[in-house]
Design a protein around this motif. Structure first.
Motif, PDB file in Angstrom:
ATOM      1  N   SER A 103      11.008  50.819  18.890  1.00 29.04           N
ATOM      2  CA  SER A 103      11.317  51.961  18.038  1.00 29.04           C
ATOM      3  C   SER A 103      12.720  51.783  17.453  1.00 29.04           C
ATOM      4  O   SER A 103      13.409  50.801  17.737  1.00 29.04           O
ATOM      5  CB  SER A 103      11.213  53.259  18.832  1.00 29.04           C
ATOM      6  N   THR A 104      13.125  52.760  16.646  1.00 25.98           N
ATOM      7  CA  THR A 104      14.372  52.639  15.898  1.00 25.98           C
ATOM      8  C   THR A 104      15.121  53.969  15.870  1.00 25.98           C
ATOM      9  O   THR A 104      14.513  55.032  15.733  1.00 25.98           O
ATOM     10  CB  THR A 104      14.092  52.200  14.441  1.00 25.98           C
ATOM     11  N   LEU A 105      16.425  53.886  15.978  1.00 28.29           N
ATOM     12  CA  LEU A 105      17.320  55.001  15.680  1.00 28.29           C
ATOM     13  C   LEU A 105      18.187  54.606  14.493  1.00 28.29           C
ATOM     14  O   LEU A 105      18.683  53.474  14.433  1.00 28.29           O
ATOM     15  CB  LEU A 105      18.222  55.329  16.868  1.00 28.29           C
ATOM     16  N   GLU A 151      25.302  55.412   3.880  1.00 27.50           N
ATOM     17  CA  GLU A 151      26.605  55.600   4.501  1.00 27.50           C
ATOM     18  C   GLU A 151      26.843  54.453   5.489  1.00 27.50           C
ATOM     19  O   GLU A 151      25.937  53.675   5.787  1.00 27.50           O
ATOM     20  CB  GLU A 151      26.664  56.937   5.251  1.00 27.50           C
ATOM     21  N   LEU A 152      28.072  54.339   5.984  1.00 27.98           N
ATOM     22  CA  LEU A 152      28.329  53.426   7.083  1.00 27.98           C
ATOM     23  C   LEU A 152      27.333  53.708   8.199  1.00 27.98           C
ATOM     24  O   LEU A 152      27.117  54.867   8.562  1.00 27.98           O
ATOM     25  CB  LEU A 152      29.755  53.627   7.607  1.00 27.98           C
ATOM     26  N   GLY A 153      26.710  52.655   8.736  1.00 29.06           N
ATOM     27  CA  GLY A 153      25.753  52.916   9.796  1.00 29.06           C
ATOM     28  C   GLY A 153      25.036  51.688  10.285  1.00 29.06           C
ATOM     29  O   GLY A 153      25.173  50.589   9.725  1.00 29.06           O
ATOM     30  N   TRP A 154      24.267  51.898  11.348  1.00 23.72           N
ATOM     31  CA  TRP A 154      23.477  50.842  11.964  1.00 23.72           C
ATOM     32  C   TRP A 154      22.095  51.377  12.299  1.00 23.72           C
ATOM     33  O   TRP A 154      21.930  52.548  12.637  1.00 23.72           O
ATOM     34  CB  TRP A 154      24.133  50.350  13.259  1.00 23.72           C
ATOM     35  N   GLU A 155      21.104  50.506  12.235  1.00 22.93           N
ATOM     36  CA  GLU A 155      19.812  50.765  12.851  1.00 22.93           C
ATOM     37  C   GLU A 155      19.823  50.144  14.242  1.00 22.93           C
ATOM     38  O   GLU A 155      20.262  49.004  14.428  1.00 22.93           O
ATOM     39  CB  GLU A 155      18.680  50.144  12.035  1.00 22.93           C
ATOM     40  N   VAL A 156      19.336  50.910  15.219  1.00 22.65           N
ATOM     41  CA  VAL A 156      19.225  50.431  16.598  1.00 22.65           C
ATOM     42  C   VAL A 156      17.745  50.189  16.872  1.00 22.65           C
ATOM     43  O   VAL A 156      16.950  51.128  16.901  1.00 22.65           O
ATOM     44  CB  VAL A 156      19.778  51.464  17.600  1.00 22.65           C
ATOM     45  N   HIS A 157      17.370  48.930  17.057  1.00 20.41           N
ATOM     46  CA  HIS A 157      15.983  48.563  17.346  1.00 20.41           C
ATOM     47  C   HIS A 157      15.891  48.185  18.820  1.00 20.41           C
ATOM     48  O   HIS A 157      16.583  47.265  19.274  1.00 20.41           O
ATOM     49  CB  HIS A 157      15.545  47.395  16.469  1.00 20.41           C
ATOM     50  N   ALA A 158      15.033  48.891  19.566  1.00 19.42           N
ATOM     51  CA  ALA A 158      14.960  48.669  21.011  1.00 19.42           C
ATOM     52  C   ALA A 158      13.552  48.949  21.516  1.00 19.42           C
ATOM     53  O   ALA A 158      12.726  49.558  20.824  1.00 19.42           O
ATOM     54  CB  ALA A 158      15.969  49.566  21.730  1.00 19.42           C
ATOM     55  N   ALA A 159      13.284  48.499  22.743  1.00 19.30           N
ATOM     56  CA  ALA A 159      12.008  48.787  23.384  1.00 19.30           C
ATOM     57  C   ALA A 159      11.839  50.298  23.538  1.00 19.30           C
ATOM     58  O   ALA A 159      12.816  51.030  23.747  1.00 19.30           O
ATOM     59  CB  ALA A 159      11.936  48.099  24.749  1.00 19.30           C
ATOM     60  N   ASN A 160      10.599  50.758  23.447  1.00 18.07           N
ATOM     61  CA  ASN A 160      10.333  52.192  23.548  1.00 18.07           C
ATOM     62  C   ASN A 160      10.959  52.810  24.797  1.00 18.07           C
ATOM     63  O   ASN A 160      11.514  53.910  24.748  1.00 18.07           O
ATOM     64  CB  ASN A 160       8.818  52.437  23.561  1.00 18.07           C
ATOM     65  N   ASP A 162      13.613  52.089  26.314  1.00 17.64           N
ATOM     66  CA  ASP A 162      15.072  52.167  26.288  1.00 17.64           C
ATOM     67  C   ASP A 162      15.605  53.175  25.267  1.00 17.64           C
ATOM     68  O   ASP A 162      16.792  53.542  25.318  1.00 17.64           O
ATOM     69  CB  ASP A 162      15.657  50.785  25.970  1.00 17.64           C
ATOM     70  N   ILE A 163      14.762  53.617  24.367  1.00 13.88           N
ATOM     71  CA  ILE A 163      15.228  54.510  23.292  1.00 13.88           C
ATOM     72  C   ILE A 163      15.767  55.838  23.828  1.00 13.88           C
ATOM     73  O   ILE A 163      16.826  56.310  23.365  1.00 13.88           O
ATOM     74  CB  ILE A 163      14.112  54.732  22.256  1.00 13.88           C
ATOM     75  N   PRO A 164      15.127  56.511  24.797  1.00 14.81           N
ATOM     76  CA  PRO A 164      15.679  57.809  25.240  1.00 14.81           C
ATOM     77  C   PRO A 164      17.106  57.713  25.757  1.00 14.81           C
ATOM     78  O   PRO A 164      17.941  58.582  25.433  1.00 14.81           O
ATOM     79  CB  PRO A 164      14.698  58.230  26.340  1.00 14.81           C
ATOM     80  N   ALA A 165      17.412  56.700  26.531  1.00 13.61           N
ATOM     81  CA  ALA A 165      18.772  56.567  27.066  1.00 13.61           C
ATOM     82  C   ALA A 165      19.774  56.306  25.945  1.00 13.61           C
ATOM     83  O   ALA A 165      20.890  56.850  25.950  1.00 13.61           O
ATOM     84  CB  ALA A 165      18.825  55.441  28.097  1.00 13.61           C
ATOM     85  N   ILE A 166      19.387  55.485  24.984  1.00 15.47           N
ATOM     86  CA  ILE A 166      20.273  55.204  23.854  1.00 15.47           C
ATOM     87  C   ILE A 166      20.477  56.470  23.024  1.00 15.47           C
ATOM     88  O   ILE A 166      21.599  56.807  22.624  1.00 15.47           O
ATOM     89  CB  ILE A 166      19.707  54.065  22.994  1.00 15.47           C
ATOM     90  N   TYR A 167      19.385  57.190  22.789  1.00 14.60           N
ATOM     91  CA  TYR A 167      19.463  58.426  21.999  1.00 14.60           C
ATOM     92  C   TYR A 167      20.373  59.450  22.676  1.00 14.60           C
ATOM     93  O   TYR A 167      21.218  60.086  22.019  1.00 14.60           O
ATOM     94  CB  TYR A 167      18.055  58.994  21.821  1.00 14.60           C
ATOM     95  N   ASP A 168      20.226  59.610  23.979  1.00 11.78           N
ATOM     96  CA  ASP A 168      21.075  60.556  24.706  1.00 11.78           C
ATOM     97  C   ASP A 168      22.545  60.171  24.596  1.00 11.78           C
ATOM     98  O   ASP A 168      23.421  61.041  24.433  1.00 11.78           O
ATOM     99  CB  ASP A 168      20.657  60.611  26.176  1.00 11.78           C
ATOM    100  N   ALA A 169      22.840  58.877  24.687  1.00 13.90           N
ATOM    101  CA  ALA A 169      24.233  58.423  24.598  1.00 13.90           C
ATOM    102  C   ALA A 169      24.801  58.652  23.201  1.00 13.90           C
ATOM    103  O   ALA A 169      25.972  59.020  23.047  1.00 13.90           O
ATOM    104  CB  ALA A 169      24.323  56.943  24.969  1.00 13.90           C
TER     105      ALA A 169
END
Length: 326
Positions: A103-105, A151-160, A162-169
């Motif tokens: 998934s992606t953020l 805008e300045l930014g990044w896409e975060v591509h990670a295993a499904n 791992d996404i909740p922990a990254i999103y919370d952070a």
């Protein structure tokens, strides 16, 4: 406002993604797309034309190694684009659909770098359109220095998983959630096209204003090359434009008729309110002789004709991309 002034985060699980690898994968891709490929560690947009030079699809191409790629495409294009690739796949190449596994953020805004500096192990100085393996909130991911919000930014591509922990952070770091309606507004202000609206087989790549993604002088043949060369010589029948609309109660929907002097001269392909520029924005296709900045038209919005003005061929927001590249 968060994306413009501080930092926003969009949970975007819908990307379709395919892994392509094997000897000759790069040359095979060059024979399908109208433009070129990125260098290793970089990404770019690639357009797949049909035999008429019309737009079959758009993919983001991430290059991990000489012959190893990730192809990112629209959520609704998963089956369409997978079949497009599989139908032409050379023997010896491997194509794997990873859509359900990752998934992606989208984390974007002027404070995005400061946010990642606190929670990521990554080189945040790498330029726009770079990709890298990284760690965010202790979880492995791929960071792509790109933002459809402009805008300045990044896409975060990670295993499904791992996404909740990254999103919370990311939330704990101060990012504010935003959604697809906001993203649509943001991309309109940048003139970014959307698949099956602004990008479809209704239009050729040249009509779509995608000239910089077409390399007619590259040695590889690709579908539609001859048709695009002929079109370049004779001129396009329509031209992609950005319009600012005196919209009234409603913005211009898809396929609103464009009028000039009582004649039908084109159609909108998308529209919405641009909150950063404070105006109703529409993208569309217009008769080429009217595509000059300042030309006044009428756009028919639910039976009511409203004034619209052709803009310069550049983004309405941050036309020099200084914020994007910051």
């Amino acid at each position: 406002e968060a994306v413009r002034d501080t930092c926003g985060v969009l949970d975007l699980p819908g990307f379709s993604r395919f892994e392509l690898s094997g000897p000759g994968a790069a040359d095979w891709l060059r024979g399908l797309i109208a433009g070129g490929l990125p260098r290793v560690g970089r990404m770019n947009l690639a357009y797949f034309p049909d035999s008429r030079g019309r737009i079959l699809t758009e993919m983001s191409v991430m290059r991990h190694d000489e012959d190893r790629f990730t192809l990112i495409t629209a959520a609704g294009a998963q089956w369409h684009d997978l079949e497009l690739l599989k139908a032409r796949l050379d023997p010896g190449l491997k194509l794997v659909d990873r859509t359900r596994e990752r998934s992606t953020l989208i984390v974007t805004g002027p404070r995005a770098r400061a946010l990642f500096d606190a929670i990521a192990e990554a080189d945040l100085s790498l330029p726009w359109l770079s990709i890298q393996e990284a760690t965010v909130a202790g979880r492995p991911c791929l960071l792509a220095r790109v933002s459809f919000a402009g805008e300045l930014g990044w896409e975060v591509h990670a295993a499904n998983a791992d996404i909740p922990a990254i999103y919370d952070a990311v939330l704990a770091g101060g990012a504010k959630p935003f959604g697809m309606w906001a993203l649509n507004s943001l991309r309109l202000e940048k003139g970014y096209r959307a698949w099956k609206g602004d990008l479809s087989t209704d239009y050729t790549l040249l009509e779509g204003g995608l000239d910089r993604f077409v390399k007619l002088d590259k040695p590889q043949e690709f579908p539609g090359k001859a048709a695009l060369m002929a079109e370049k010589q004779r001129g396009v029948k329509k031209r992609f434009v950005t319009l600012v609309v005196d919209a009234g109660a409603a913005d211009a929907p898809y396929m609103s008729t464009l009028w000039h002097g009582g004649d039908v001269v084109g159609e909108t392909t998308s529209g919405g309110w641009g909150y950063r520029v404070g105006a109703s924005v529409a993208l569309g296709m217009l008769r080429p002789d009217l595509a000059e900045p300042g030309t006044e038209l009428e756009v028919e919005i639910y039976g009511e004709r409203r004034r619209a003005v052709v803009q310069e061929d550049r983004p309405l927001w941050d036309p020099e991309n200084a914020r994007l590249r910051a």
